[in-house]
Design a protein around this motif. Structure first.
Motif, short mmCIF file in Angstrom:
data_model
loop_
_atom_site.label_atom_id
_atom_site.label_comp_id
_atom_site.label_asym_id
_atom_site.label_seq_id
_atom_site.Cartn_x
_atom_site.Cartn_y
_atom_site.Cartn_z
N GLY A 179 0.83 -1.20 0.00
CA GLY A 179 0.00 0.00 0.00
C GLY A 179 0.86 1.25 0.00
O GLY A 179 1.96 1.27 -0.57
N ILE A 180 0.37 2.28 0.66
CA ILE A 180 1.07 3.57 0.75
C ILE A 180 1.66 3.69 2.15
O ILE A 180 0.94 3.65 3.15
CB ILE A 180 0.10 4.73 0.47
CG1 ILE A 180 -0.46 4.63 -0.95
CG2 ILE A 180 0.81 6.07 0.65
CD1 ILE A 180 -1.49 5.68 -1.26
N LYS A 181 3.00 3.81 2.21
CA LYS A 181 3.70 3.93 3.48
C LYS A 181 4.45 5.26 3.52
O LYS A 181 5.01 5.70 2.53
CB LYS A 181 4.70 2.79 3.67
CG LYS A 181 4.11 1.39 3.66
CD LYS A 181 5.19 0.34 3.84
CE LYS A 181 4.65 -1.07 3.75
NZ LYS A 181 5.72 -2.08 3.90
N LEU A 182 4.43 5.84 4.69
CA LEU A 182 5.19 7.07 4.93
C LEU A 182 5.79 7.00 6.32
O LEU A 182 5.07 6.89 7.31
CB LEU A 182 4.28 8.31 4.81
CG LEU A 182 4.92 9.66 5.16
CD1 LEU A 182 6.08 9.95 4.21
CD2 LEU A 182 3.90 10.77 5.12
N LYS A 183 7.12 7.04 6.38
CA LYS A 183 7.84 7.07 7.65
C LYS A 183 8.73 8.30 7.64
O LYS A 183 9.54 8.48 6.73
CB LYS A 183 8.67 5.80 7.85
CG LYS A 183 9.42 5.77 9.18
CD LYS A 183 10.31 4.54 9.28
CE LYS A 183 9.50 3.27 9.35
NZ LYS A 183 10.38 2.09 9.59
N VAL A 184 8.57 9.15 8.64
CA VAL A 184 9.29 10.42 8.64
C VAL A 184 9.72 10.76 10.06
O VAL A 184 9.01 10.47 11.03
CB VAL A 184 8.40 11.54 8.05
CG1 VAL A 184 7.13 11.70 8.84
CG2 VAL A 184 9.15 12.85 7.96
N THR A 185 10.90 11.36 10.16
CA THR A 185 11.42 11.88 11.42
C THR A 185 11.82 13.33 11.20
O THR A 185 12.82 13.61 10.54
CB THR A 185 12.63 11.07 11.91
OG1 THR A 185 12.27 9.70 12.04
CG2 THR A 185 13.11 11.60 13.26
N PRO A 186 11.04 14.30 11.70
CA PRO A 186 11.38 15.71 11.49
C PRO A 186 12.26 16.25 12.62
O PRO A 186 12.16 15.81 13.77
CB PRO A 186 10.01 16.39 11.50
CG PRO A 186 9.20 15.55 12.44
CD PRO A 186 9.71 14.14 12.31
N GLN A 187 13.10 17.19 12.29
CA GLN A 187 13.94 17.88 13.28
C GLN A 187 13.96 19.36 12.93
O GLN A 187 14.44 19.76 11.86
CB GLN A 187 15.36 17.32 13.27
CG GLN A 187 16.28 17.99 14.28
CD GLN A 187 17.68 17.41 14.26
OE1 GLN A 187 17.93 16.40 13.62
NE2 GLN A 187 18.59 18.06 14.97
#
Length: 369
Positions: A179-187
């Motif tokens: 499917g649609i995956k989004l993994k993000v780590t903002p700083q």
């Protein structure tokens, strides 16, 4: 203690959050044309396997099996004289059905049974277009990883085995997320810049193979730096493919005009444009969170109001799910505002099971607010 109090005062503050919105756009189009002539006679024939051609031998076998069969036997009558007897058996249509099931496009044929001559013309054209737009979004605290997934889990075979003497065979399975995956780590950095560590994936099941299932996958792993509210592209693909296949009889297929009777041509073009955009938005106070949430909420409510007005085909009394109005919130999305303006001086009829009532645009606007 005074020093520790100063340090605690600097640390004990509201942490900023980041709303990460991803936009995945894929536009693809494909065209294909297949044209071929196959013929057969008692002396020989032609057969091509490129493109969407169905073999002449498969069609011939199907036609032969589909014909009724007559068997000549004899029997003895009451006077002891042998008499001829014919038994008719219906033909088997399965072979012809399988052969015709592979036909794509137009097929025309001629056959002369007395001279044992047949010819088949097959022609097909394919035109496919797709426009895919996905906009996953996720909110997380500064320096905290967040994961978003919309899809399904597909079982895949990971191993198999048998016991002694082929007893108790077994297979082991695993599940793969598709499917649609989004993994993000903002700083958040100084100056309202945001460093983003991104893993973006779009995958789907293509189909089953002789061994297992095959998957289509588009994935981007990267680290970028973007300003607050800035939309930037993090990846893309521009792909164009042209394929041409010609099967022909040597020399005869090269003769102008007449050579088309001795060859089969298959041509196809495929274009694909894929782009992935990302937009980070820093949120430092409750008012910003409320504003973003209200805009998303009002968009969904506007879509439900539109669906409620259209109703459900063949089910006039069906209930349409509707989000409750947000009390005390004055932020209206452009989509809802446009809808309310279109409904000016127009009444909306609600569920017939409740008391009939009409509401104008002003009352709808007040309810949405």
């Amino acid at each position: 203690m005074r020093t520790l109090e100063q340090v605690i005062a600097q640390l004990d503050i509201r942490r900023a959050q980041v709303l990460v919105e991803a936009i995945i756009v894929e536009i693809s189009e494909g065209d294909g044309i297949d044209l071929g002539i196959q013929w057969a006679s008692a002396m020989g024939g032609t057969q091509y396997n490129n493109g969407k051609q169905v073999s002449l031998s498969a069609l011939g076998k199907g036609i032969y099996d589909a014909q009724d069969k007559v068997t000549s036997t004899t029997y003895t009558d009451k006077d002891g004289v042998e008499q001829p007897k014919e038994t008719r058996t219906s033909g088997d249509m399965s072979s012809l059905a399988d052969a015709l099931g592979g036909v794509n496009g137009m097929i025309m044929g001629v056959m002369n049974g007395s001279k044992t001559f047949g010819a088949i013309l097959q022609a097909s054209a394919i035109d496919s277009n797709s426009n895919i737009l996905a906009t996953p979004s996720i909110m997380t605290l500064d320096n905290q990883e967040a994961t978003f997934l919309v899809g399904e889990e597909v079982s895949i075979i990971t191993g198999s085995g048998t016991g002694s003497g082929n007893e108790n065979p077994f297979q082991t399975y695993d599940r793969k997320e598709v499917g649609i995956k989004l993994k993000v780590t903002p700083q958040i950095n100084e100056g309202d810049a945001v460093q983003l560590t991104i893993e973006q994936e779009v995958s789907r099941v293509l189909g089953a193979t002789a061994i297992d299932s095959s998957f289509a996958k588009r994935q981007v792993n990267t680290t970028i730096l973007a300003d607050n509210g800035q939309t930037i592209v993090i990846g893309g693909l521009l792909d164009e493919q042209v394929t041409e296949s010609i099967s022909k009889v040597p020399w005869l297929g090269d003769i102008p005009w007449i050579g088309n009777l001795f060859k089969s041509t298959s041509s196809s073009t495929q274009k694909r444009n894929l782009m992935i955009f990302i937009k980070p938005t820093i949120i430092r106070d409750n008012a910003s969170i409320r504003g973003i949430s209200n805009r998303k909420y009002s968009i969904m409510r506007a879509n439900q109001l539109l669906q409620q007005e259209k109703g459900v085909a063949l089910m006039p009394n069906a209930d349409i799910p509707l989000l409750p109005s947000l009390d005390g919130e004055g932020i209206i999305s452009p989509a809802l505002r446009e809808y309310l303006e279109e409904q000016n001086n127009k009444t909306v009829e609600f569920d017939a099971r409740s008391k009939p009532e009409t509401k104008d645009a002003d009352s709808l606007k007040s309810e949405a607010e």
